[in-house]
Design an enzyme around this catalytic site. Structure first.
Site, PDB file in Angstrom:
ATOM      1  N   TYR A  49      18.143  -2.835  26.350  1.00 30.11           N
ATOM      2  CA  TYR A  49      17.260  -3.995  26.514  1.00 30.11           C
ATOM      3  C   TYR A  49      16.856  -4.106  27.978  1.00 30.11           C
ATOM      4  O   TYR A  49      16.392  -3.161  28.572  1.00 30.11           O
ATOM      5  CB  TYR A  49      17.954  -5.255  25.973  1.00 30.11           C
ATOM      6  CG  TYR A  49      16.970  -6.381  25.731  1.00 30.11           C
ATOM      7  CD1 TYR A  49      15.861  -6.194  24.902  1.00 30.11           C
ATOM      8  CD2 TYR A  49      17.126  -7.611  26.339  1.00 30.11           C
ATOM      9  CE1 TYR A  49      14.946  -7.207  24.690  1.00 30.11           C
ATOM     10  CE2 TYR A  49      16.224  -8.640  26.123  1.00 30.11           C
ATOM     11  CZ  TYR A  49      15.123  -8.427  25.304  1.00 30.11           C
ATOM     12  OH  TYR A  49      14.214  -9.429  25.089  1.00 30.11           O
ATOM     13  N   LYS A 104      14.025  -0.269  -3.562  1.00 32.94           N
ATOM     14  CA  LYS A 104      13.097   0.809  -3.195  1.00 32.94           C
ATOM     15  C   LYS A 104      13.429   1.337  -1.803  1.00 32.94           C
ATOM     16  O   LYS A 104      13.415   2.551  -1.557  1.00 32.94           O
ATOM     17  CB  LYS A 104      11.663   0.268  -3.231  1.00 32.94           C
ATOM     18  CG  LYS A 104      10.609   1.350  -3.171  1.00 32.94           C
ATOM     19  CD  LYS A 104      10.401   1.984  -4.531  1.00 32.94           C
ATOM     20  CE  LYS A 104       9.209   2.904  -4.530  1.00 32.94           C
ATOM     21  NZ  LYS A 104       8.790   3.269  -5.891  1.00 32.94           N
ATOM     22  N   ALA A 208      -1.423   3.130 -13.131  1.00 32.85           N
ATOM     23  CA  ALA A 208      -0.889   4.485 -13.231  1.00 32.85           C
ATOM     24  C   ALA A 208      -1.823   5.398 -14.011  1.00 32.85           C
ATOM     25  O   ALA A 208      -2.025   6.562 -13.652  1.00 32.85           O
ATOM     26  CB  ALA A 208       0.490   4.452 -13.887  1.00 32.85           C
ATOM     27  N   ASN A 297       7.522   2.907 -20.620  1.00 34.24           N
ATOM     28  CA  ASN A 297       8.881   2.631 -20.212  1.00 34.24           C
ATOM     29  C   ASN A 297       9.273   1.216 -20.666  1.00 34.24           C
ATOM     30  O   ASN A 297       8.494   0.291 -20.479  1.00 34.24           O
ATOM     31  CB  ASN A 297       8.969   2.717 -18.677  1.00 34.24           C
ATOM     32  CG  ASN A 297      10.395   2.882 -18.185  1.00 34.24           C
ATOM     33  OD1 ASN A 297      11.257   3.336 -18.910  1.00 34.24           O
ATOM     34  ND2 ASN A 297      10.621   2.500 -16.944  1.00 34.24           N
TER      35      ASN A 297
END
Length: 760
Positions: A49, A104, A208, A297
C-alpha cells in the site's frame, strides 16, 4: 438448457436442509479473498500500500496496458446477473441469483485458475443494466453474463460488446452452443456427412438455441438448411405471431409449420426446449443415422431408451451425466476465458468459439488418460458414437482449449498480447492446475454407475443420517443406516428432510441375520477370550461390529463409521469381523488437496514407529492408492535430514527403506531421506541433481505415525488445505473410518471412497 451452470446434466438430488447447511457452514457462501503477496511485516505493507503502491499507480497512468502486469486485471472475470432467469426457477431477482453466481466463480477457479467475482445488478431495465456494467471495464479482464432472460440478454450482450474493450460472454447462450458444436463436428465425422449439406432442425428459440444456430452457420452450415421451431411451430418467412428480430434472422422459406413436419428427413436435431418435445414417430422419420442432441435440462426432449425403440442407428447426446455424450458447459467457459485473458483479447468472437469447439472435438478423438478411464470402471472410452465429447475431468482440457482460443484471437486480430511459443504456453497451463484435481469427481462418477450398498454404521447420529441421505440423493448407491427405526424417524423429522428411497434402516437387534453374525464372530473370537454370549452382545449392541459383519458376509459392499469413537477404537471393532488382507500392510493415507496440487500422506493411522521394512511396505501401499486415484506415484521418504545431513535413527530408517525398495524392484519412483521442502519444491530439489524423482513428490511417507497425523491436521487448520481421510488401506473388505469431527459432506466423500474401494 444443457449444462447451463457448470456441472450440467441431471443433477443429483439434494435436500433443502443439506444445501442450506453447505452454504451456511463456516464462512457463509462459497468465496473468500486471499492475498497473493506477503503481508507479515511493516515493510510488506509499505510495498503493498502506501507508499509503495504509488509506483504501479503512476506506471499504469502512463501506460494503461501495464495494469495487466501489476494488478489482477489479467486474471479476473466478473460474473454478472440481474436474476431474471435463474436456473429453471425464473425471475427471482438479483439477490437470489448470488448463490448461483458465486458457484460460477468457483467453477472458473476450479477448472482454469481464473479468479472471478460475482456482481448482482438490481435492475430489470436493460439500459440501466448496460450503463452499470459498461463502466466496470478497468477492473476486469472479462465479463461473464449469466441468468438474464431473453430477449434482454441479446441486447445487453451486443451493446456491451460494442461499448467495452474486454471480452463479454453470455454463457447461457454461447457455452451450450460451443459444446454442442464440438459434439456435432464428431457426429458428422462418424456418419460421413458434410456440414454444408446436412439438414438441421432446432426446437426451442431461446438464447441457447439462437446461439447454436448462429455458431453452426458460422461453421459452414447454410442458413436455409436450418429450421428453427418454437412453441408455436416453425419459424418461417412471413410469420408474425410471437416473432422478434432474433427469431426473424433465422426464418426460412418452408412449407413446414410444425416440428413433426420439419423433422422429416432431417439429419440433425438439436433440442433446447422441454421434455417430451420429440416423439418416437418423429425420430423414425429422420434421415439415415440421425444425430439427436436432446439437451433440455433436467429431462431431455427424448431419452436414448426411447430412441433405441425405433432407431438402432442414431447418435445421441443429452445434458445428463448418466448418459453418454453430456453437453456440459464446464467444458467451455473456463477454458475460453483462460485463453482470452492470456492474450488480453478485446472480445470473444466467432473464430474463438469455433476454435474451442474444434479443439474439444479433436481431444475426444485422442486416447484418454488413466484418470478418465478410472471414471468409466477402468474401461477406457474410445472415440465413437458414445464418446463424442471429452469428459469434464479430462486433465488435458486446460492445455488444449485455451491455446486454441488464444491462437484464434491472435489470428483474428483481437489479441492485445501475442504468445510466440504456444507449445510452451500449453505446457505452462498443464502445470498450472493439478491435472487430477477432479479425482474425487471421477470417483463419484464411477461409484454412481456401480450402485454399491454402503453401511452407515452410526445410523442414529444426525450427521450420519444427513450423509446417508446425501449419498443416496447424489445417486451414489444404496445407503443403509444401522440403528433403531423410531430414533432415526425422530431425527429425520427434526432435521426437516425426506429420506431418499435408496436409504434403508436396519435394526441390529431385530435383523434376521443377527444369529448368523454372532456365530461368525464366535468362530473368529472363541480362542481370543470371547464366549458366545459376548459375541451375541457385540452384534446386538455394537453397530460397528454389526456393520462389519454385513460386509464380511456379503450383505453390503462397504462401510463408513467413526464420528462417535476414536479411530483406533472403531478400527478394533471392525477387526472383530474383518482381517487385514494377506501380504498387505494396514495403513492410513490422507489425501491433501490445495492450490491445484494433490499429495498423499502416509501413514496417518497404522504404524507409530515403523521399521525400515515397514516404511517400505507403507510406500508400496500408498503408491497403490495414488494409482487408484489416477496418479503416477513419486514417493518421498520424509525426514529432518536430507540425503545424509543429520544422522538420526529415523533418517537411517528412511535411507534403509529406499534400499529395501531397490531390492524389491518396485515400479514407481521413490527416494529419500529428504526434508519436506526438497520433496515438494523443484527449486529445492535442484540442489540434489542425483535425486531420482523426476518432479515434486505426490506421495509423502512420514517417518512416524505422529508426524503424519500432526502434518495433515496442521495443513487443514493453517494451510487452507482440503484433507480427505485418513483412508484406511489394507483390509480384506472396504471400510472407511472418518474423523470424529467429520461433517456430513466429509462423510459422503468417505462413503464414496469406501464404495470405490481404494484397496484396489
Amino acid at each position: 438448457m444443457a449444462g447451463e451452470h457448470g456441472t450440467g446434466g441431471r443433477q443429483p438430488r439434494v435436500s433443502e436442509t443439506e444445501a442450506l447447511i453447505f452454504h451456511q457452514r463456516g464462512k457463509p457462501g462459497k468465496l473468500e479473498v486471499n492475498a497473493t503477496k506477503p503481508m507479515a511485516t511493516q515493510r510488506d505493507l509499505s510495498l503493498a500500500y502506501s507508499p509503495g503502491v504509488a509506483f504501479p499507480v503512476r506506471r499504469i497512468a502512463e501506460q494503461p496496458e501495464t495494469a495487466y502486469d501489476y494488478t489482477t486485471k489479467g486474471n479476473m472475470v466478473a460474473v454478472i446477473s440481474n436474476g431474471t432467469a435463474i436456473l429453471g426457477l425464473g425471475d427471482l431477482g438479483a439477490l437470489a441469483s448470488k448463490p448461483v453466481m458465486e458457484g460460477k466463480a468457483v467453477l472458473f477457479k476450479r477448472f482454469a485458475d481464473v479468479d472471478a467475482i460475482d456482481l448482482e445488478v438490481d435492475t430489470k431495465d436493460v439500459d440501466a443494466f448496460i450503463n452499470c456494467v459498461r463502466y466496470l471495464g478497468p477492473a476486469f479482464g472479462g465479463i461473464n453474463l449469466e441468468d438474464i432472460k431473453a430477449p434482454d440478454c441479446f441486447v445487453i450482450e451486443q451493446r456491451l460488446r460494442e461499448l467495452m474493450n474486454i471480452p463479454v460472454f453470455h454463457d447461457d447462450q454461447h457455452g451450450t452452443a460451443i459444446i454442442a458444436a464440438a459434439g456435432l463436428i464428431n457426429a458428422l465425422h462418424l456418419t460421413e456427412r458434410d456440414i454444408k449439406t446436412v439438414k438441421l432442425v432446432i426446437n426451442g428459440a431461446g438464447s441457447a438455441a439462437i446461439a447454436c444456430a448462429e455458431l453452426i452457420k458460422a461453421m459452414g452450415l447454410p442458413g436455409e438448411h436450418i429450421i428453427l421451431c418454437d412453441s408455436k411451430g416453425v419459424i418461417y418467412k412471413g410469420r408474425t405471431d410471437g416473432m422478434n428480430q432474433w427469431k426473424s434472422a433465422h426464418a426460412v422459406e418452408t412449407d413446414a409449420r410444425t416440428l413433426e413436419e420439419a423433422i422429416v428427413g432431417a439429419d440433425v436435431f438439436f433440442g433446447l426446449s422441454v421434455q417430451g418435445a420429440l416423439t418416437k414417430k418423429m425420430v423414425a422419420s429422420m434421415a439415415r443415422r440421425p444425430i439427436i442432441f436432446a439437451m433440455a435440462n433436467p429431462d431431455p426432449e427424448i431419452t436414448p431408451e426411447e430412441v433405441a425403440e425405433v432407431r438402432d442407428d442414431a447418435i445421441m447426446a443429452t445434458g445428463r451425466s448418466d448418459y453418454p455424450n453430456q453437453i456440459n458447459n464446464v467444458l467451455g467457459f473456463p477454458y475460453i476465458f483462460r485463453g482470452a485473458l492470456d492474450v488480453r483479447a478485446r472480445t470473444i468472437n466467432e473464430e474463438m468459439k469455433i476454435a474451442a469447439a474444434e479443439a474439444l472435438a479433436r481431444l475426444a478423438r485422442e486416447d484418454v488418460p488413466d484418470e478418465v478411464a478410472a471414471a468409466y470402471h477402468g474401461q477406457r472410452p474410445k472415440y465413437g458414437p458414445n464418446y463424442l465429447i471429452p469428459a469434464p475431468f479430462d486433465p488435458r482440457l486446460i492445455s488444449t482449449v485455451p491455446p486454441a482460443v488464444a491462437r484464434a484471437a491472435m489470428e483474428s486480430g483481437v489479441a492485445g498480447k501475442h504468445i510466440v511459443d504456444l507449445a510452451a504456453y500449453a505446457a505452462e497451463l498443464s502445470a498450472r492446475l493439478d491435472p487430477i484435481a477432479g479425482s474425487l469427481q471421477g470417483i463419484f462418477e464411477q461409484v454412481r454407475q456401480s450402485g454399491k450398498r454402503v453401511v452407515f454404521a452410526e445410523g442414529e447420529e444426525e450427521r450420519m443420517i444427513r450423509a446417508a441421505n446425501g449419498f443416496a440423493n447424489a445417486g451414489l448407491g444404496h445407503a443403509i443406516l444401522v440403528g433403531r427405526e423410531n430414533l432415526i424417524e425422530q431425527s429425520v423429522k427434526s432435521l426437516g428432510i425426506e429420506l431418499n428411497e435408496n436409504v434403508s434402516v436396519l435394526n441390529a437387534r431385530l435383523s434376521d441375520r443377527n444369529a448368523e453374525y454372532a456365530q461368525y464372530i464366535y468362530r473368529r473370537m472363541q480362542r481370543r477370550g470371547l464366549l458366545m454370549r459376548d459375541c451375541q452382545r457385540l452384534v446386538n449392541n455394537d453397530r460397528n461390529v454389526f456393520a462389519a459383519c454385513m460386509i464380511a458376509l456379503g450383505d453390503a459392499d462397504a462401510m463408513v463409521t467413526g464420528i462417535t469413537r476414536h479411530y483406533g477404537v472403531a478400527l478394533d471393532d471392525v477387526q472383530h469381523a474383518i482381517d487385514v488382507s494377506p501380504n498387505r500392510r494396514l495403513i492410513g493415507v490422507s489425501m491433501a488437496l490445495c492450490r491445484g496440487r494433490t499429495v498423499f500422506v502416509a501413514d496417518t493411522t497404522g504404524q507409530e514407529n515403523p521399521s525400515a521394512e515397514e516404511l517400505a511396505d507403507i510406500a508400496e501401499e500408498a503408491a497403490g492408492v495414488a494409482r487408484r486415484f489416477g496418479y503416477e506415484p513419486r514417493v518421498a521418504f520424509l525426514s529432518q535430514s536430507t540425503f545424509g545431513h543429520l544422522q538420526t535413527d529415523r533418517a537411517r530408517g528412511c535411507h534403509e527403506a529406499v534400499c529395501i525398495l531397490d531390492a524389491r524392484g518396485v515400479d514407481f519412483e521413490y527416494d529419500g531421506e529428504m526434508q519436506a521442502d526438497v520433496a515438494l519444491s523443484r527449486e529445492a530439489m535442484a540442489l540434489y541433481p542425483f535425486c531420482r524423482l523426476t518432479g515434486p513428490a505426490n506421495v509423502l511417507v512420514m517417518p512416524a505415525g505422529d508426524c503424519a497425523s500432526i502434518a495433515t491436521k496442521l495443513l487443514q487448520q493453517l494451510g487452507g488445505v482440503m484433507v480427505v481421510g485418513p483412508m484406511l488401506v489394507g483390509l480384506e473388505r472396504s471400510v472407511q473410518i472418518a474423523p470424529l469431527n467429520a461433517t456430513a459432506n466429509d462423510l459422503v466423500n468417505m462413503a464414496a471412497i469406501a464404495a470405490y474401494d481404494v484397496n484396489g
